[in-house]
Design an enzyme around this catalytic site. Sequence first.
Site, PDB file in Angstrom:
ATOM      1  N   GLY A   1       0.828  -1.197   0.000  1.00 58.01           N
ATOM      2  CA  GLY A   1       0.000   0.000   0.000  1.00 58.01           C
ATOM      3  C   GLY A   1       0.864   1.248   0.000  1.00 58.01           C
ATOM      4  O   GLY A   1       0.426   2.317  -0.419  1.00 58.01           O
TER       5      GLY A   1
ATOM      6  N   LYS B   1      -6.525   0.995 -17.714  1.00 60.02           N
ATOM      7  CA  LYS B   1      -7.109   1.147 -16.381  1.00 60.02           C
ATOM      8  C   LYS B   1      -8.637   1.109 -16.515  1.00 60.02           C
ATOM      9  O   LYS B   1      -9.203   1.750 -17.400  1.00 60.02           O
ATOM     10  CB  LYS B   1      -6.638   2.469 -15.774  1.00 60.02           C
ATOM     11  CG  LYS B   1      -6.806   2.572 -14.260  1.00 60.02           C
ATOM     12  CD  LYS B   1      -5.913   3.676 -13.706  1.00 60.02           C
ATOM     13  CE  LYS B   1      -6.098   3.853 -12.201  1.00 60.02           C
ATOM     14  NZ  LYS B   1      -5.137   4.798 -11.628  1.00 60.02           N
TER      15      LYS B   1
ATOM     16  N   HIS C   1      -9.101   7.374 -10.413  1.00 65.47           N
ATOM     17  CA  HIS C   1      -8.266   6.615  -9.474  1.00 65.47           C
ATOM     18  C   HIS C   1      -8.897   6.633  -8.081  1.00 65.47           C
ATOM     19  O   HIS C   1      -9.250   7.685  -7.571  1.00 65.47           O
ATOM     20  CB  HIS C   1      -6.854   7.197  -9.404  1.00 65.47           C
ATOM     21  CG  HIS C   1      -5.963   6.415  -8.478  1.00 65.47           C
ATOM     22  ND1 HIS C   1      -5.155   5.384  -8.906  1.00 65.47           N
ATOM     23  CD2 HIS C   1      -5.783   6.493  -7.128  1.00 65.47           C
ATOM     24  CE1 HIS C   1      -4.513   4.875  -7.872  1.00 65.47           C
ATOM     25  NE2 HIS C   1      -4.871   5.530  -6.785  1.00 65.47           N
TER      26      HIS C   1
ATOM     27  N   ARG D   1      29.693  -1.956  19.012  1.00 63.30           N
ATOM     28  CA  ARG D   1      29.540  -2.512  17.659  1.00 63.30           C
ATOM     29  C   ARG D   1      30.415  -3.752  17.473  1.00 63.30           C
ATOM     30  O   ARG D   1      30.060  -4.684  16.764  1.00 63.30           O
ATOM     31  CB  ARG D   1      29.835  -1.453  16.578  1.00 63.30           C
ATOM     32  CG  ARG D   1      31.223  -0.882  16.613  1.00 63.30           C
ATOM     33  CD  ARG D   1      31.440   0.180  15.519  1.00 63.30           C
ATOM     34  NE  ARG D   1      32.675   0.882  15.735  1.00 63.30           N
ATOM     35  CZ  ARG D   1      33.586   1.154  14.800  1.00 63.30           C
ATOM     36  NH1 ARG D   1      33.375   0.792  13.545  1.00 63.30           N
ATOM     37  NH2 ARG D   1      34.695   1.805  15.080  1.00 63.30           N
TER      38      ARG D   1
ATOM     39  N   GLU E   1      19.801   0.856   1.481  1.00 63.86           N
ATOM     40  CA  GLU E   1      19.236   0.565   2.796  1.00 63.86           C
ATOM     41  C   GLU E   1      17.775   0.151   2.715  1.00 63.86           C
ATOM     42  O   GLU E   1      17.298  -0.619   3.551  1.00 63.86           O
ATOM     43  CB  GLU E   1      19.401   1.770   3.725  1.00 63.86           C
ATOM     44  CG  GLU E   1      20.860   2.100   4.074  1.00 63.86           C
ATOM     45  CD  GLU E   1      21.599   2.851   2.974  1.00 63.86           C
ATOM     46  OE1 GLU E   1      20.941   3.297   1.998  1.00 63.86           O
ATOM     47  OE2 GLU E   1      22.826   3.006   3.093  1.00 63.86           O
TER      48      GLU E   1
ATOM     49  N   PHE F   1      21.757   5.978   8.706  1.00 67.32           N
ATOM     50  CA  PHE F   1      21.297   5.562   7.380  1.00 67.32           C
ATOM     51  C   PHE F   1      20.062   4.658   7.440  1.00 67.32           C
ATOM     52  O   PHE F   1      19.432   4.407   6.413  1.00 67.32           O
ATOM     53  CB  PHE F   1      22.441   4.910   6.597  1.00 67.32           C
ATOM     54  CG  PHE F   1      23.655   5.793   6.516  1.00 67.32           C
ATOM     55  CD1 PHE F   1      23.514   7.181   6.426  1.00 67.32           C
ATOM     56  CD2 PHE F   1      24.935   5.274   6.552  1.00 67.32           C
ATOM     57  CE1 PHE F   1      24.639   8.021   6.376  1.00 67.32           C
ATOM     58  CE2 PHE F   1      26.059   6.106   6.505  1.00 67.32           C
ATOM     59  CZ  PHE F   1      25.909   7.476   6.416  1.00 67.32           C
TER      60      PHE F   1
ATOM     61  N   HIS G   1      27.289   3.653  15.156  1.00 73.30           N
ATOM     62  CA  HIS G   1      27.737   5.032  14.977  1.00 73.30           C
ATOM     63  C   HIS G   1      26.668   6.024  15.427  1.00 73.30           C
ATOM     64  O   HIS G   1      26.349   6.991  14.742  1.00 73.30           O
ATOM     65  CB  HIS G   1      28.155   5.284  13.529  1.00 73.30           C
ATOM     66  CG  HIS G   1      29.345   4.475  13.111  1.00 73.30           C
ATOM     67  ND1 HIS G   1      29.287   3.114  12.933  1.00 73.30           N
ATOM     68  CD2 HIS G   1      30.629   4.821  12.873  1.00 73.30           C
ATOM     69  CE1 HIS G   1      30.472   2.647  12.596  1.00 73.30           C
ATOM     70  NE2 HIS G   1      31.316   3.664  12.555  1.00 73.30           N
TER      71      HIS G   1
ATOM     72  N   GLN H   1      26.907  11.579   9.436  1.00 76.13           N
ATOM     73  CA  GLN H   1      27.093  10.180   9.854  1.00 76.13           C
ATOM     74  C   GLN H   1      26.492   9.887  11.228  1.00 76.13           C
ATOM     75  O   GLN H   1      26.575   8.764  11.710  1.00 76.13           O
ATOM     76  CB  GLN H   1      28.598   9.843   9.912  1.00 76.13           C
ATOM     77  CG  GLN H   1      29.408  10.338   8.747  1.00 76.13           C
ATOM     78  CD  GLN H   1      29.031   9.710   7.428  1.00 76.13           C
ATOM     79  OE1 GLN H   1      29.109   8.512   7.268  1.00 76.13           O
ATOM     80  NE2 GLN H   1      28.567  10.519   6.477  1.00 76.13           N
TER      81      GLN H   1
ATOM     82  N   ARG I   1      30.188   3.859  18.227  1.00 72.72           N
ATOM     83  CA  ARG I   1      31.412   3.669  17.450  1.00 72.72           C
ATOM     84  C   ARG I   1      32.620   3.369  18.334  1.00 72.72           C
ATOM     85  O   ARG I   1      33.372   2.436  18.080  1.00 72.72           O
ATOM     86  CB  ARG I   1      31.675   4.940  16.633  1.00 72.72           C
ATOM     87  CG  ARG I   1      32.988   4.941  15.877  1.00 72.72           C
ATOM     88  CD  ARG I   1      33.125   6.219  15.060  1.00 72.72           C
ATOM     89  NE  ARG I   1      34.435   6.322  14.457  1.00 72.72           N
ATOM     90  CZ  ARG I   1      35.512   6.821  15.055  1.00 72.72           C
ATOM     91  NH1 ARG I   1      35.422   7.272  16.294  1.00 72.72           N
ATOM     92  NH2 ARG I   1      36.680   6.878  14.429  1.00 72.72           N
TER      93      ARG I   1
END
Lengths: 629, 629
Positions: free
Chosen positions: A129, A252, A266, A323, A371, A396, A420, A432, A478
């Site tokens: 969705g 459509k 739509h 980490r 990602e 990220f 990090h 970062q 980190r």
Amino acid sequence: MSSHARSPQSRTPSDDLDQVAELGQQFRVDAIRMSTAAGSGHPTSSLSAAELLAVLAARHLRYDWQHPSNPGNDHLVMSKGHASPLLYAMFKAAGVVSDYELMTTYRRIGSPWEGHPTPALPWVDVATGSLGQGLPDAVGIALAGMHLEKAPYRVWVLCGDSELAEGSMWEALDKAAYFRLRNLTVLVDVNRLGMRGPTELEWDLPAYARRVAAFGCRHLEVDGHDVAAIDAALQEAVDLDQPTVLLAKTRKGHGFTGFEDAEGWHGKVLPPDIAEQAIAELGGPRELSLPRSLPAACPPAPPHPNRPVTLPEYPAGSRIATRTAFGDTLASLGSALPRLVVVDGEVGNSTHADAFAAMHPERYFDVFTAEQQMVATAIGLSVRGFIPFAATFGAFLTRAHDFIRMAAVSRANIRLVGTHAGVEVGPDGASQMALEDLAMMRAVHGSTVLYPSDATSTSYLVQAMAERSGVVYLRATRGAYPVLYEPGEPFPIGGAKLLRSSSHDQVTLIGAGVTTHSCLEAAQLLETEGIVARVIDLYSVKPIDSKTLQDAAEATHGRLVVAEDHHPEGGLGDAVLAALNSTSTTARVEHLAVRVRPGSGSPPELIDEVGLGARHIVAASHRLLGGGS
Amino acid sequence: MSSHARSPQSRTPSDDLDQVAELGQQFRVDAIRMSTAAGSGHPTSSLSAAELLAVLAARHLRYDWQHPSNPGNDHLVMSKGHASPLLYAMFKAAGVVSDYELMTTYRRIGSPWEGHPTPALPWVDVATGSLGQGLPDAVGIALAGMHLEKAPYRVWVLCGDSELAEGSMWEALDKAAYFRLRNLTVLVDVNRLGMRGPTELEWDLPAYARRVAAFGCRHLEVDGHDVAAIDAALQEAVDLDQPTVLLAKTRKGHGFTGFEDAEGWHGKVLPPDIAEQAIAELGGPRELSLPRSLPAACPPAPPHPNRPVTLPEYPAGSRIATRTAFGDTLASLGSALPRLVVVDGEVGNSTHADAFAAMHPERYFDVFTAEQQMVATAIGLSVRGFIPFAATFGAFLTRAHDFIRMAAVSRANIRLVGTHAGVEVGPDGASQMALEDLAMMRAVHGSTVLYPSDATSTSYLVQAMAERSGVVYLRATRGAYPVLYEPGEPFPIGGAKLLRSSSHDQVTLIGAGVTTHSCLEAAQLLETEGIVARVIDLYSVKPIDSKTLQDAAEATHGRLVVAEDHHPEGGLGDAVLAALNSTSTTARVEHLAVRVRPGSGSPPELIDEVGLGARHIVAASHRLLGGGS
């Protein structure tokens, strides 16, 4: 003939393609009836793909409808989730839902027949969705079949054309090709019209084809309303040795002249009188059933009993980054849990996920810097019952927020690790630094949020994550900091640790991750002034240990300092205030957080600059104790 | 000869390509010196692109270094932000920073010479360092030049190859082609190595070329260490009538045999003794300067004085959706503010942003369903001083979270509008419901978060957004609710409205958006029981009106109910608790929020089901008043 060919014995009724076309018409009629009955929905988006789904369901999908958990079942992912009336019409033809139930409960309160499909229905693997997610999730499912289970199931995805504008779709096709997922077939319903109007590429199938080919997948072009052409193309896709994208030119709203290929329709339903006209034009309701289909025999999973886990041990006082402990533990867990799989975003040497890669390369998948696909792959692996961990820098993970949000709707069990965290990153600077991740992850429904301070607790919690359901997040640091706990110390999810406490504590210092160390240092400084501080390591941010917080507030006369390496909103401070409020505890919280836009610097300098150093915690304690600062 | 060709008069020193090659060597030496002096950084990623940047800076970039705000300047976006040593070495050659400053402050605390470039430096337009964002931002800058300003500046982007794995890069190239941005040139430093090891496509330049071509851009392939080839390619790119991608085959760490094309060197600096060897191998330091370059004469912006704004007016009591008021107001503002530009994600007919499109089509850009590019376009427009609004469903803004986070680091001034907030969406179900957006937007540094309850306040706030800097978010509701305020009523950012209050209030009901209406209804119900409730419309979630909350808490004996159509974490409830804590106000908050995974239903049913109805607010009030519920 490929091993995927239909068995004629079990499919006789559908060998007549005219009947399949009739089935498509039935889907159309039911989609219109369903959406009109509900008063909302997307009939036009359903009608364009009716033949695609009819041919697929009647002649290619191998699925034991009475046993959706049969591991040999194919997977069908409805990436264009707004065409739920079409999907549900197919479920009706499969005999798993009555016409009455659909006509009376579709989109109604409490019904599993939601506006966009979710795994509230046992035949739905992932919620869709939000455009551009079904295909990425399907890549994860296909990856499991191809490279982990080596199982014969196929993965079919029905996509819209609008969603090909999402970059995530190209991350997915790229990875489908990279991992050689020949068990994946993508049907694209190129109906030319999006929500506002024409799509960017409209019916330019060659343009789509060039993109698909450039990203390494095969493409086939068909008239999406020609059942014979679709049938041949799907068979060809099965026989091909590459992931294949079927580009189907469709209209459509096809089948009803009142809205076919028309703009402005739509997500709009037909009023009952017009619906009646449309149904008449489509030849009225039908009562066709899907032929009985048998899934491919799925070889039993080889015996891979879980073995006892041997966690790494860290001597108290040694300096280890959380980490690093994450990576070590993941590698150990991998030896004990044969279904544990790791997905990397090309940063495994920095998150230390590659400690797992070194020991279990066959269960380690690097999707490179993508990602969204990293999280989607984990979701797909979860569908097949694996225990996926996905790791990148915490900053990220924001890239995949929409996927993480939808993972909760999908009831996926995924473990995310963001390293990090915070200004502690140091010289690399703000881009970062995860400073928003706790807010993001706390707000995900049913999530678990963990933020350990040392290697021992990290190790324990990473093991606990493997057993935890839902979206589970661990935030890692980190830099290397002293190990605070002895091996074997337990860290139950929902708990907290008192690192210092006495019967005469005057103030409570609450940290997590790196700020736990600042709190301990501050407590030592306060001690030299004769002030006794309690220190709480709040390693479980969600669920949170309200009782320990309440006790501390009561013991220290409501004087609490919370220090967090995160922006002030949505993180540790908000979590503590909410917990205290829920227990009706009165407290005054000095909330230290990152209230600036940080730059570069060494970690200790930055922690001091943003006001998270021991001296700031001491000053905050003084403010609470009325001594000024 | 294109109008973009260099003027030989102003560029004489660089006509000698050998000198340009020397400049590249200088960049290498300085990048090594800088990162070794800092003790961290990415020398190898800098060295691979030294010739690319040297040729660009010396012979093609038209930039008035002493006047970075000169509107005729070209734009250079360092999409591979980790190569900051290379960029800063170029700035040194441009004469805007001393060698001493770079060697002593790069990556140090308080320095604008951050680990990844940010607009703390006046020559940097946008912050980079999260891969896959520089190019999308640059598309926004180029769009402004091409279609709004019709200005002669060019936009140059230096990308890494790893970041081509991000789907956002393909959204960007697709839009570069769609908007025919021939003023955009993308240089890709294909150095084959990412952070962990080889990239997915390594040196397969033809594979990249096929993708670029399939997405509608021109591509050129060059040896990225051959200054003559680069020079010719850049000239060809300028002359081409399409956005162009220069695929440059390079070697990571090129120039020093100690780490050239070697794995395991990403983000690692040379120790001083090895750095000395490397510098010797590179021929030692040089003191070359960039030739003086003149920006193209930028035609003065045509006189477009702001006109007085005439806001739409809504009679109190009429039922208008806040998303409708948003669209109406945007259209009106567009007539008054010639620099207001709207970016849509193919949902303008539902967000009502298309009310603007109808009146100002030349300032309306639909990027289709590509939310990352939608936000990036807004960031790019902000660079050129436009007033961008970008709108989609609130749920889908999570797709762009990483871009929103980085917009704050970029000091961008962007206005985001998320419609269809919360379970109020109704039958479409969870995938379409923004239930995490307040948490996401509150945690963005320097953000403003607004959530109006009616059309009048929406209209006022949309106007206020146009004047507000930073990342500004407005949350809008799908359904139509009564207009609560008379036209002309002011809604200052940071304020709140008392919708009901008296000197003898017993409990305070706090809502925003749709829950304001639930609170009003609850107050009426309570009144029938003889309970007097204060009602606060908390339309400004960040900044928040702590004083009004404090006064209410004090007036109603600390009894507060907060109702929000959002998951419990990070939204209105957390914001209220934080505000009360900051004012040392003691209160007991009954926090009503969406604590379930919602499904479909009608909006009133869902609001009731999740516990946000008037009856739940009444019950919560009873709990606070000690009367049970």
